[in-house]
Design a protein around this motif. Sequence first.
Motif, PDB file in Angstrom:
ATOM      1  N   THR A   1      29.245  54.519  45.748  1.00  0.00           N
ATOM      2  CA  THR A   1      29.423  54.029  44.379  1.00  0.00           C
ATOM      3  C   THR A   1      28.286  54.479  43.462  1.00  0.00           C
ATOM      4  O   THR A   1      28.183  54.006  42.337  1.00  0.00           O
ATOM      5  CB  THR A   1      29.496  52.490  44.369  1.00  0.00           C
ATOM      6  N   ARG A   2      27.458  55.387  43.931  1.00  0.00           N
ATOM      7  CA  ARG A   2      26.299  55.804  43.135  1.00  0.00           C
ATOM      8  C   ARG A   2      26.709  56.488  41.841  1.00  0.00           C
ATOM      9  O   ARG A   2      25.995  56.398  40.836  1.00  0.00           O
ATOM     10  CB  ARG A   2      25.417  56.744  43.964  1.00  0.00           C
ATOM     11  N   ARG A   3      27.834  57.166  41.847  1.00  0.00           N
ATOM     12  CA  ARG A   3      28.294  57.863  40.641  1.00  0.00           C
ATOM     13  C   ARG A   3      29.261  57.030  39.810  1.00  0.00           C
ATOM     14  O   ARG A   3      29.798  57.499  38.807  1.00  0.00           O
ATOM     15  CB  ARG A   3      28.954  59.193  41.032  1.00  0.00           C
ATOM     16  N   TRP A   4      29.485  55.788  40.216  1.00  0.00           N
ATOM     17  CA  TRP A   4      30.346  54.930  39.426  1.00  0.00           C
ATOM     18  C   TRP A   4      29.631  54.524  38.137  1.00  0.00           C
ATOM     19  O   TRP A   4      28.427  54.263  38.131  1.00  0.00           O
ATOM     20  CB  TRP A   4      30.722  53.676  40.211  1.00  0.00           C
ATOM     21  N   GLU A   5      30.383  54.422  37.064  1.00  0.00           N
ATOM     22  CA  GLU A   5      29.824  54.024  35.765  1.00  0.00           C
ATOM     23  C   GLU A   5      30.343  52.637  35.404  1.00  0.00           C
ATOM     24  O   GLU A   5      31.549  52.391  35.404  1.00  0.00           O
ATOM     25  CB  GLU A   5      30.238  55.016  34.680  1.00  0.00           C
ATOM     26  N   LEU A   6      29.420  51.724  35.104  1.00  0.00           N
ATOM     27  CA  LEU A   6      29.815  50.396  34.660  1.00  0.00           C
ATOM     28  C   LEU A   6      30.282  50.486  33.205  1.00  0.00           C
ATOM     29  O   LEU A   6      29.483  50.718  32.292  1.00  0.00           O
ATOM     30  CB  LEU A   6      28.651  49.408  34.782  1.00  0.00           C
ATOM     31  N   LEU A   7      31.564  50.300  32.995  1.00  0.00           N
ATOM     32  CA  LEU A   7      32.136  50.386  31.652  1.00  0.00           C
ATOM     33  C   LEU A   7      31.970  49.089  30.881  1.00  0.00           C
ATOM     34  O   LEU A   7      31.715  49.095  29.674  1.00  0.00           O
ATOM     35  CB  LEU A   7      33.622  50.743  31.737  1.00  0.00           C
ATOM     36  N   ALA A   8      32.148  47.962  31.559  1.00  0.00           N
ATOM     37  CA  ALA A   8      32.069  46.666  30.890  1.00  0.00           C
ATOM     38  C   ALA A   8      31.856  45.573  31.919  1.00  0.00           C
ATOM     39  O   ALA A   8      32.285  45.700  33.076  1.00  0.00           O
ATOM     40  CB  ALA A   8      33.335  46.392  30.078  1.00  0.00           C
ATOM     41  N   LEU A   9      31.187  44.522  31.488  1.00  0.00           N
ATOM     42  CA  LEU A   9      31.008  43.318  32.294  1.00  0.00           C
ATOM     43  C   LEU A   9      31.280  42.127  31.382  1.00  0.00           C
ATOM     44  O   LEU A   9      30.584  41.942  30.375  1.00  0.00           O
ATOM     45  CB  LEU A   9      29.596  43.273  32.873  1.00  0.00           C
ATOM     46  N   HIS A  10      32.296  41.356  31.703  1.00  0.00           N
ATOM     47  CA  HIS A  10      32.685  40.212  30.876  1.00  0.00           C
ATOM     48  C   HIS A  10      32.474  38.919  31.656  1.00  0.00           C
ATOM     49  O   HIS A  10      33.028  38.750  32.749  1.00  0.00           O
ATOM     50  CB  HIS A  10      34.149  40.321  30.449  1.00  0.00           C
ATOM     51  N   HIS A  11      31.678  38.014  31.092  1.00  0.00           N
ATOM     52  CA  HIS A  11      31.409  36.727  31.733  1.00  0.00           C
ATOM     53  C   HIS A  11      31.983  35.613  30.870  1.00  0.00           C
ATOM     54  O   HIS A  11      31.755  35.565  29.660  1.00  0.00           O
ATOM     55  CB  HIS A  11      29.908  36.525  31.915  1.00  0.00           C
ATOM     56  N   ASP A  12      32.723  34.715  31.484  1.00  0.00           N
ATOM     57  CA  ASP A  12      33.336  33.586  30.778  1.00  0.00           C
ATOM     58  C   ASP A  12      33.035  32.318  31.555  1.00  0.00           C
ATOM     59  O   ASP A  12      33.520  32.128  32.673  1.00  0.00           O
ATOM     60  CB  ASP A  12      34.849  33.790  30.649  1.00  0.00           C
ATOM     61  N   THR A  13      32.230  31.450  30.980  1.00  0.00           N
ATOM     62  CA  THR A  13      31.875  30.202  31.661  1.00  0.00           C
ATOM     63  C   THR A  13      33.038  29.214  31.685  1.00  0.00           C
ATOM     64  O   THR A  13      33.022  28.269  32.470  1.00  0.00           O
ATOM     65  CB  THR A  13      30.672  29.532  30.962  1.00  0.00           C
ATOM     66  N   ARG A  14      34.032  29.428  30.837  1.00  0.00           N
ATOM     67  CA  ARG A  14      35.180  28.523  30.760  1.00  0.00           C
ATOM     68  C   ARG A  14      36.474  29.278  31.029  1.00  0.00           C
ATOM     69  O   ARG A  14      37.492  29.083  30.365  1.00  0.00           O
ATOM     70  CB  ARG A  14      35.239  27.853  29.391  1.00  0.00           C
ATOM     71  N   ALA A  15      36.436  30.126  32.032  1.00  0.00           N
ATOM     72  CA  ALA A  15      37.580  31.000  32.284  1.00  0.00           C
ATOM     73  C   ALA A  15      38.782  30.246  32.839  1.00  0.00           C
ATOM     74  O   ALA A  15      39.924  30.503  32.447  1.00  0.00           O
ATOM     75  CB  ALA A  15      37.171  32.111  33.239  1.00  0.00           C
ATOM     76  N   VAL A  16      38.545  29.308  33.777  1.00  0.00           N
ATOM     77  CA  VAL A  16      39.648  28.665  34.494  1.00  0.00           C
ATOM     78  C   VAL A  16      39.431  27.151  34.528  1.00  0.00           C
ATOM     79  O   VAL A  16      38.454  26.683  35.123  1.00  0.00           O
ATOM     80  CB  VAL A  16      39.750  29.198  35.944  1.00  0.00           C
ATOM     81  N   PRO A  17      40.300  26.364  33.895  1.00  0.00           N
ATOM     82  CA  PRO A  17      40.173  24.913  33.999  1.00  0.00           C
ATOM     83  C   PRO A  17      40.302  24.449  35.451  1.00  0.00           C
ATOM     84  O   PRO A  17      41.186  24.894  36.176  1.00  0.00           O
ATOM     85  CB  PRO A  17      41.339  24.388  33.154  1.00  0.00           C
ATOM     86  N   ALA A  18      39.383  23.585  35.868  1.00  0.00           N
ATOM     87  CA  ALA A  18      39.416  23.073  37.241  1.00  0.00           C
ATOM     88  C   ALA A  18      40.590  22.119  37.419  1.00  0.00           C
ATOM     89  O   ALA A  18      40.997  21.417  36.488  1.00  0.00           O
ATOM     90  CB  ALA A  18      38.108  22.377  37.573  1.00  0.00           C
ATOM     91  N   MET A  19      41.115  22.074  38.644  1.00  0.00           N
ATOM     92  CA  MET A  19      42.268  21.220  38.959  1.00  0.00           C
ATOM     93  C   MET A  19      41.987  20.410  40.221  1.00  0.00           C
ATOM     94  O   MET A  19      42.691  20.543  41.228  1.00  0.00           O
ATOM     95  CB  MET A  19      43.522  22.074  39.140  1.00  0.00           C
ATOM     96  N   PRO A  20      40.956  19.564  40.212  1.00  0.00           N
ATOM     97  CA  PRO A  20      40.651  18.788  41.421  1.00  0.00           C
ATOM     98  C   PRO A  20      41.693  17.708  41.658  1.00  0.00           C
ATOM     99  O   PRO A  20      42.426  17.305  40.745  1.00  0.00           O
ATOM    100  CB  PRO A  20      39.286  18.182  41.100  1.00  0.00           C
ATOM    101  N   ALA A  21      41.750  17.243  42.911  1.00  0.00           N
ATOM    102  CA  ALA A  21      42.653  16.142  43.238  1.00  0.00           C
ATOM    103  C   ALA A  21      42.051  14.825  42.737  1.00  0.00           C
ATOM    104  O   ALA A  21      40.842  14.618  42.832  1.00  0.00           O
ATOM    105  CB  ALA A  21      42.856  16.081  44.752  1.00  0.00           C
ATOM    106  N   PRO A  22      42.884  13.923  42.214  1.00  0.00           N
ATOM    107  CA  PRO A  22      44.315  14.103  41.924  1.00  0.00           C
ATOM    108  C   PRO A  22      44.502  14.878  40.620  1.00  0.00           C
ATOM    109  O   PRO A  22      43.772  14.649  39.654  1.00  0.00           O
ATOM    110  CB  PRO A  22      44.819  12.676  41.802  1.00  0.00           C
ATOM    111  N   HIS A  23      45.467  15.789  40.636  1.00  0.00           N
ATOM    112  CA  HIS A  23      45.704  16.611  39.452  1.00  0.00           C
ATOM    113  C   HIS A  23      47.097  16.342  38.906  1.00  0.00           C
ATOM    114  O   HIS A  23      48.090  16.431  39.630  1.00  0.00           O
ATOM    115  CB  HIS A  23      45.575  18.090  39.794  1.00  0.00           C
ATOM    116  N   ASP A  24      47.152  16.009  37.616  1.00  0.00           N
ATOM    117  CA  ASP A  24      48.427  15.815  36.936  1.00  0.00           C
ATOM    118  C   ASP A  24      48.837  17.144  36.327  1.00  0.00           C
ATOM    119  O   ASP A  24      48.242  17.600  35.349  1.00  0.00           O
ATOM    120  CB  ASP A  24      48.276  14.747  35.846  1.00  0.00           C
ATOM    121  N   ALA A  25      49.821  17.777  36.924  1.00  0.00           N
ATOM    122  CA  ALA A  25      50.257  19.093  36.468  1.00  0.00           C
ATOM    123  C   ALA A  25      51.173  19.022  35.251  1.00  0.00           C
ATOM    124  O   ALA A  25      51.615  20.062  34.758  1.00  0.00           O
ATOM    125  CB  ALA A  25      50.981  19.824  37.602  1.00  0.00           C
ATOM    126  N   ARG A  26      51.468  17.830  34.778  1.00  0.00           N
ATOM    127  CA  ARG A  26      52.293  17.668  33.572  1.00  0.00           C
ATOM    128  C   ARG A  26      51.664  16.599  32.683  1.00  0.00           C
ATOM    129  O   ARG A  26      52.261  15.570  32.396  1.00  0.00           O
ATOM    130  CB  ARG A  26      53.731  17.300  33.940  1.00  0.00           C
TER     131      ARG A  26
END
Length: 494
Positions: A414-439
């Motif tokens: 991977t030495r010749r790979w070029e990093l095009l972009a790095l995107h960080h999102d602290t709120r990317a996915v809402p957590a769904m711990p038990a018990p989870h109301d899916a509606r």
Amino acid sequence: MLTSSSHTGRKHTAESDVAIIGAGTAGLAAACHLTAAGLTVTVLEAAPRIGGRMVTDQLDGYELDHGAGLLPPDCAELAGLPGPALDTALALRPFAPGALLRAENRYLPVGDLRLGSGRYARGKPRGLPRQRPVTGVESVHAPTNWLRSRSPRGTLGVAGAARALSGRPGHGRSRTAMSDALDLARLRAGLARLAHTSPERLSARGELSAATALATRGLPARTLTTLVRPLLVALLSDPALTTSSRVADLTLRDFLRSGLCLPAGGAATLPRLLAAGLPEGTVRTSVRARSIATHSVSTADHGTFGCRAVLLATGAHRAAELLPGLRVPEHHPVTVLHHAAPEPPMTAPALLVDADQKGPVTHTWVTTAVDPSRALPGRTLVTSVVLGTQAAAPSASLDDAARGQLAELYGASTRRWELLALHHDTRAVPAMPAPHDARRPVRVLGGLYVCGDHRETSGSRGALASARRASSAILDDFGLRPAARDEMPLRAVA
């Protein structure tokens, strides 16, 4: 009629049936449902662009998603959207096989466990990393006709499956190989049962955390650690597997039955097509809501928009700012890295999961092998996902650590790979711990509604489902359809 002024800061009033705050997937889908029912809609988006978390940047011919951007290929919520735009223009590119788990120097294809799939039933999967010797691949394949039965009773016994996996006695197979094959046969049988179990039965199971529930499923600890857990972590974006076991079961079942896809051209394709199906002038960008009432939205620089109802379709934190008291879930952070590679390190359009967890990357894929439209011809784009606390690491150190791990995973430098972009999102996915109301309820009170994946299940499917429910609730209250029993007004903000 909808009237407006082109002068920023000038006060004006815009009258419509429904004002929707947020032009992400949920807000745009709700607008499609409501306009199809004959209502006038105004969508107000604070950002200069639409899409919410489904954003795609264009850089030197590459299409770079901000998030993972994975979709189920048979999402009923997509099929249920009104208008012809999605039917004719949205192309989904599948991962095939669904996933490759790299564990202990073996590539274990999970795609041949899907119902009706036999492409990778025998021999080595095609398109695996070519520069590293692959051992043990043949030992994880068995004829898939025993998985196609409508009932687990029609499958081979575990011992017979193990013999098929490990080879006939007397052909150099050790007891260890037989033990591994037995573990894999038990896993296959368990996954077959899960894939054939109805969603209603899965939803009726006792609810635990996914991590706790895995320990009760009767599978060997090593199988759970090296196979099931890494796959679930990748599917749920939850390294600790605190997610509700019901959500985890349904997610894994859906994956086994239909796999995953990328939208052709980038994640932004979906919101772009949704917006294209709306009447001209419906969506207004760079308009930030300051406060809301049941019949109006006050904005920072564009006056007040009058309406008969307001629908909040933003992320959970922004929704709580406009509607104090609304519950805000925890979120899982996600970092996505995009690399340009001089040549494809793998030609199989598969999701590659690092079951050995030898670095920060949880899963990765050669994006141009799945969707060639993501780059100019002859170019290779590799996308990798980092979850948990490691997602917040400094960009330079995260890239260095990821490159070493990716070289091991793909068996290529991977030495010749070029990093095009790095995107960080602290709120990317809402957590769904038990018990989870899916509606979770979408009606706060008459004239005020809320939708988004934080009201349902995380991801595009949940956002679309909650948009449909919120639209139905609005139509109920406008007397355009019978009231739904599960969408009665709330007595207090949820």
